[in-house]
Design a protein around this motif. Structure first.
Motif, PDB file in Angstrom:
ATOM      1  N   PRO A   6       0.824  -1.210   0.000  1.00 30.22           N
ATOM      2  CA  PRO A   6       0.000   0.000   0.000  1.00 30.22           C
ATOM      3  C   PRO A   6       0.862   1.265   0.000  1.00 30.22           C
ATOM      4  CG  PRO A   6      -0.760  -1.555   1.677  1.00 30.22           C
ATOM      5  CD  PRO A   6       0.545  -2.078   1.146  1.00 30.22           C
ATOM      6  N   ASP A   7       0.293   2.355  -0.495  1.00 33.16           N
ATOM      7  CA  ASP A   7       1.019   3.628  -0.563  1.00 33.16           C
ATOM      8  C   ASP A   7       1.638   4.017   0.775  1.00 33.16           C
ATOM      9  OD1 ASP A   7       0.421   3.887  -3.239  1.00 33.16           O
ATOM     10  OD2 ASP A   7      -1.288   5.232  -2.905  1.00 33.16           O
ATOM     11  N   LYS A   8       0.921   3.822   1.859  1.00 32.21           N
ATOM     12  CA  LYS A   8       1.426   4.207   3.182  1.00 32.21           C
ATOM     13  C   LYS A   8       2.702   3.438   3.526  1.00 32.21           C
ATOM     14  CE  LYS A   8       0.741   6.725   6.830  1.00 32.21           C
ATOM     15  NZ  LYS A   8       0.849   8.166   6.737  1.00 32.21           N
ATOM     16  N   ILE A   9       2.769   2.155   3.191  1.00 34.22           N
ATOM     17  CA  ILE A   9       3.973   1.360   3.434  1.00 34.22           C
ATOM     18  C   ILE A   9       5.127   1.905   2.600  1.00 34.22           C
ATOM     19  CG2 ILE A   9       5.028  -0.945   3.242  1.00 34.22           C
ATOM     20  CD1 ILE A   9       2.863  -0.681   5.458  1.00 34.22           C
ATOM     21  N   ARG A  10       4.855   2.282   1.352  1.00 30.08           N
ATOM     22  CA  ARG A  10       5.915   2.767   0.457  1.00 30.08           C
ATOM     23  C   ARG A  10       6.458   4.129   0.864  1.00 30.08           C
ATOM     24  NH1 ARG A  10       2.481   0.769  -4.117  1.00 30.08           N
ATOM     25  NH2 ARG A  10       2.046   2.966  -4.373  1.00 30.08           N
ATOM     26  N   PRO A  13      10.889   4.584   5.417  1.00 27.30           N
ATOM     27  CA  PRO A  13      12.293   4.628   4.987  1.00 27.30           C
ATOM     28  C   PRO A  13      12.707   3.315   4.337  1.00 27.30           C
ATOM     29  CG  PRO A  13      12.061   5.349   7.280  1.00 27.30           C
ATOM     30  CD  PRO A  13      10.729   4.801   6.846  1.00 27.30           C
ATOM     31  N   ILE A  14      13.666   3.418   3.426  1.00 28.23           N
ATOM     32  CA  ILE A  14      14.211   2.246   2.747  1.00 28.23           C
ATOM     33  C   ILE A  14      15.248   1.587   3.658  1.00 28.23           C
ATOM     34  CG2 ILE A  14      15.514   1.436   0.732  1.00 28.23           C
ATOM     35  CD1 ILE A  14      12.705   2.429   0.055  1.00 28.23           C
ATOM     36  N   TYR A  15      15.155   0.271   3.787  1.00 32.15           N
ATOM     37  CA  TYR A  15      16.131  -0.505   4.551  1.00 32.15           C
ATOM     38  C   TYR A  15      17.456  -0.520   3.809  1.00 32.15           C
ATOM     39  CZ  TYR A  15      18.428  -4.770   6.217  1.00 32.15           C
ATOM     40  OH  TYR A  15      19.337  -5.681   6.687  1.00 32.15           O
ATOM     41  N   ASP A  16      18.551  -0.272   4.515  1.00 33.69           N
ATOM     42  CA  ASP A  16      19.890  -0.259   3.922  1.00 33.69           C
ATOM     43  C   ASP A  16      20.572  -1.587   4.228  1.00 33.69           C
ATOM     44  OD1 ASP A  16      22.264   0.520   2.730  1.00 33.69           O
ATOM     45  OD2 ASP A  16      22.965   1.595   4.512  1.00 33.69           O
ATOM     46  N   GLY A  17      20.323  -2.607   3.391  1.00 29.14           N
ATOM     47  CA  GLY A  17      20.871  -3.934   3.641  1.00 29.14           C
ATOM     48  C   GLY A  17      21.019  -4.735   2.370  1.00 29.14           C
ATOM     49  N   ARG A  18      21.052  -6.055   2.510  1.00 21.91           N
ATOM     50  CA  ARG A  18      21.320  -6.967   1.391  1.00 21.91           C
ATOM     51  C   ARG A  18      20.135  -7.184   0.470  1.00 21.91           C
ATOM     52  NH1 ARG A  18      24.333 -10.058   5.669  1.00 21.91           N
ATOM     53  NH2 ARG A  18      22.266 -10.675   6.321  1.00 21.91           N
ATOM     54  N   PHE A  19      18.978  -6.615   0.765  1.00 24.86           N
ATOM     55  CA  PHE A  19      17.788  -6.802  -0.058  1.00 24.86           C
ATOM     56  C   PHE A  19      16.947  -5.541   0.027  1.00 24.86           C
ATOM     57  CE2 PHE A  19      17.208  -8.586   4.137  1.00 24.86           C
ATOM     58  CZ  PHE A  19      16.056  -7.964   4.581  1.00 24.86           C
ATOM     59  N   ASP A  20      15.948  -5.426  -0.846  1.00 26.75           N
ATOM     60  CA  ASP A  20      15.065  -4.260  -0.874  1.00 26.75           C
ATOM     61  C   ASP A  20      13.954  -4.422   0.143  1.00 26.75           C
ATOM     62  OD1 ASP A  20      16.495  -3.118  -2.942  1.00 26.75           O
ATOM     63  OD2 ASP A  20      15.217  -3.969  -4.495  1.00 26.75           O
ATOM     64  N   ALA A  21      13.739  -3.386   0.954  1.00 28.16           N
ATOM     65  CA  ALA A  21      12.663  -3.437   1.943  1.00 28.16           C
ATOM     66  C   ALA A  21      12.337  -2.032   2.419  1.00 28.16           C
ATOM     67  CB  ALA A  21      13.058  -4.299   3.137  1.00 28.16           C
ATOM     68  N   TYR A  22      11.103  -1.839   2.835  1.00 24.31           N
ATOM     69  CA  TYR A  22      10.694  -0.651   3.570  1.00 24.31           C
ATOM     70  C   TYR A  22      10.789  -1.005   5.041  1.00 24.31           C
ATOM     71  CZ  TYR A  22       8.738   0.631  -0.944  1.00 24.31           C
ATOM     72  OH  TYR A  22       8.579   0.918  -2.268  1.00 24.31           O
ATOM     73  N   LYS A  23      11.277  -0.073   5.871  1.00 21.51           N
ATOM     74  CA  LYS A  23      11.547  -0.381   7.277  1.00 21.51           C
ATOM     75  C   LYS A  23      10.672   0.446   8.206  1.00 21.51           C
ATOM     76  CE  LYS A  23      15.285  -0.238  10.641  1.00 21.51           C
ATOM     77  NZ  LYS A  23      16.714   0.089  10.814  1.00 21.51           N
ATOM     78  N   LEU A  24       9.972  -0.251   9.100  1.00 16.62           N
ATOM     79  CA  LEU A  24       9.176   0.376  10.145  1.00 16.62           C
ATOM     80  C   LEU A  24       9.853   0.073  11.474  1.00 16.62           C
ATOM     81  CD1 LEU A  24       6.585   1.791  11.187  1.00 16.62           C
ATOM     82  CD2 LEU A  24       5.512  -0.466  11.217  1.00 16.62           C
ATOM     83  N   ALA A  25      10.399   1.086  12.112  1.00 13.35           N
ATOM     84  CA  ALA A  25      11.082   0.879  13.388  1.00 13.35           C
ATOM     85  C   ALA A  25      10.065   0.918  14.525  1.00 13.35           C
ATOM     86  CB  ALA A  25      12.139   1.957  13.598  1.00 13.35           C
ATOM     87  N   ALA A  29      12.204  -3.610  18.079  1.00 15.77           N
ATOM     88  CA  ALA A  29      11.993  -4.422  16.878  1.00 15.77           C
ATOM     89  C   ALA A  29      12.015  -3.544  15.631  1.00 15.77           C
ATOM     90  CB  ALA A  29      10.661  -5.157  16.952  1.00 15.77           C
ATOM     91  N   ASP A  30      12.265  -4.186  14.508  1.00 17.42           N
ATOM     92  CA  ASP A  30      12.085  -3.571  13.195  1.00 17.42           C
ATOM     93  C   ASP A  30      11.123  -4.444  12.421  1.00 17.42           C
ATOM     94  OD1 ASP A  30      13.903  -1.412  13.454  1.00 17.42           O
ATOM     95  OD2 ASP A  30      15.580  -2.740  12.963  1.00 17.42           O
ATOM     96  N   VAL A  31      10.306  -3.801  11.590  1.00 17.94           N
ATOM     97  CA  VAL A  31       9.414  -4.525  10.697  1.00 17.94           C
ATOM     98  C   VAL A  31       9.840  -4.161   9.286  1.00 17.94           C
ATOM     99  CG1 VAL A  31       7.038  -4.907   9.978  1.00 17.94           C
ATOM    100  CG2 VAL A  31       7.536  -4.382  12.383  1.00 17.94           C
ATOM    101  N   LEU A  32      10.137  -5.185   8.475  1.00 21.02           N
ATOM    102  CA  LEU A  32      10.585  -4.968   7.101  1.00 21.02           C
ATOM    103  C   LEU A  32       9.561  -5.521   6.127  1.00 21.02           C
ATOM    104  CD1 LEU A  32      14.314  -6.026   7.465  1.00 21.02           C
ATOM    105  CD2 LEU A  32      13.372  -3.725   7.528  1.00 21.02           C
ATOM    106  N   PHE A  33       9.231  -4.727   5.128  1.00 15.07           N
ATOM    107  CA  PHE A  33       8.354  -5.129   4.034  1.00 15.07           C
ATOM    108  C   PHE A  33       9.281  -5.366   2.850  1.00 15.07           C
ATOM    109  CE2 PHE A  33       6.035  -2.596   7.032  1.00 15.07           C
ATOM    110  CZ  PHE A  33       4.831  -3.253   7.168  1.00 15.07           C
TER     111      PHE A  33
END
Length: 105
Positions: A6-10, A13-25, A29-33
């Motif tokens: 969904p637009d709200k998830i997009r 912030p972008i996760y800075d790691g080995r794969f593409d993800a949106y990050k919710l801190a 905990a962290d939640v990655l999409f």
């Protein structure tokens, strides 16, 4: 980045790691999409977080402690902190991952 989130998830912030993800801190905990294109391979590694995830599109091929298992849509997996694991994706895959700090176990 791939994924039919969904637009709200997009807007996260972008996760800075080995794969593409949106990050919710969150506190502790962290939640990655996360989204993975076909052919993605994540080599064996460990981390300090206790991870749970659910596949929402595609399939995860997860190897933990030498055992490989496939997870499809709607299936949950768990990787304990400091346990070596690797992942592979043969098809476009999206998942929601929950990375809990070791203090929340």
């Amino acid at each position: 980045m791939a994924g039919d989130y969904p637009d709200k998830i997009r807007t996260l912030p972008i996760y800075d790691g080995r794969f593409d993800a949106y990050k919710l801190a969150a506190d502790g905990a962290d939640v990655l999409f996360a989204s993975y294109p076909p052919g993605t391979r994540i080599p064996p590694h460990t981390h300090e977080t206790d991870n749970y995830g659910v596949i929402i599109r595609g399939e995860l091929i997860l190897t933990v402690a030498g055992e490989t298992r496939r997870y499809g849509v709607g299936e949950w997996y768990h990787v304990a902190a400091r346990v070596e694991h690797a992942a592979a994706f043969d098809q476009p895959t999206d998942e929601i991952e929950f990375w809990f700090s070791d203090t929340n176990r």
